[in-house]
Write a protein that holds these residues in place. Structure first.
Motif: not given
Length: 276
Positions: A259-273
């Motif tokens: 979900s959007m909430e899950e990917v927003q809270n993913d540390r790796r996603v925050v770091e790269v994007y």
């Protein structure tokens, strides 16, 4: 411009659309609930891996958003699905029975995959109604097209599509006179006239007004269930407004999914994007 001249202009060899090519007669088997399988797909350009062992599965009827930084492989992924780019390794199947790597680009379009590029491509000298008419299934050679006459059912189909894409009042306007957003909706309507199983939409709201973005969100979400819709987009506010499931690509493979909430809270996603 006379009708025949306009038709000849629309049918010129450098303006042939995928939906005007002969049909393949293949029917996609989605008995397992999965419409698209990309498994172990790798594509390299001059030693650079644009796609690196990509595994992606799309369910029939879902709305999927694909996000990721520039160079993540989003465009290459769509090129692979539509036959523009062939992978060095991996498999790409449409349902249980269709190997997309064995088909040409026109054949892939005809088994039920439609792609909408960021820049709208419509027949600008023709009316909105005529654009939808030319996009209908059938024999698209020049002479049969010129002789063809719409029956009541076909007219009703176009009328319903005009309502779906919100262009009822513009039906008699030339496509060239439409706003950027309206051209985007018209091209989506043209693809939908072929009733595709899968619709790939690339950055649909780039250059749109806020109101046009809201209408585009309503349009795309209304299609889910009847079609599988993949939206590649950088505008995170728009993605949040339509997202049901999000896939994040990074360096040619799936970094995160959920979900959007899950990917927003993913540390790796925050770091790269998202962090940028």
């Amino acid at each position: 411009m006379k009708t025949l001249d306009r038709l000849r202009t629309g049918m010129s060899r450098d303006r042939v659309f995928d939906f005007m090519m002969p049909t393949t007669g293949l029917e996609v088997d989605v008995s397992h609930g999965i419409l698209l399988y990309l498994e172990g797909v790798t594509v390299s350009f001059d030693g650079f891996k644009a796609i690196d062992n990509l595994n992606l599965y799309l369910e029939a009827g879902e709305l999927r958003c694909i996000i990721g930084p520039n160079g993540a492989g989003k465009t290459t992924m769509m090129d692979i699905i539509t036959g523009k780019t062939r992978p060095q390794r991996g498999s790409v199947h449409f349902g249980q029975n269709i190997d997309l790597l064995r088909l040409s680009e026109p054949e892939i379009a005809q088994v039920g995959i439609g792609r909408k590029f960021q820049k709208p491509t419509v027949f600008e000298s023709h009316t909105v109604f005529e654009n939808l008419e030319m996009a209908m299934s059938g024999d698209k050679r020049v002479w049969p097209t010129f002789r063809a006459r719409l029956n009541g059912e076909q007219k009703d189909q176009i009328d319903k599509m005009l309502e779906t894409i919100g262009l009822v009042d513009q039906r008699a306007d030339t496509a060239g006179s439409l706003s950027h957003g309206q051209k985007q909706w018209l091209e989506i309507g043209m693809l939908l006239m072929q009733d595709p199983h899968l619709l790939l939409v690339d950055e649909p709201v780039a250059g749109m007004t806020h109101q046009e973005m809201e209408r585009t969100a309503d349009l795309l979400t209304s299609l889910a269930g009847r079609h599988t819709v993949v939206v590649v987009e950088h505008d995170m506010d728009f993605v949040r407004s339509i997202a049901r499931k999000v896939t994040v690509l990074h360096q040619g493979s799936v970094l995160a999914e959920g979900s959007m909430e899950e990917v927003q809270n993913d540390r790796r996603v925050v770091e790269v994007y998202l962090g940028g």
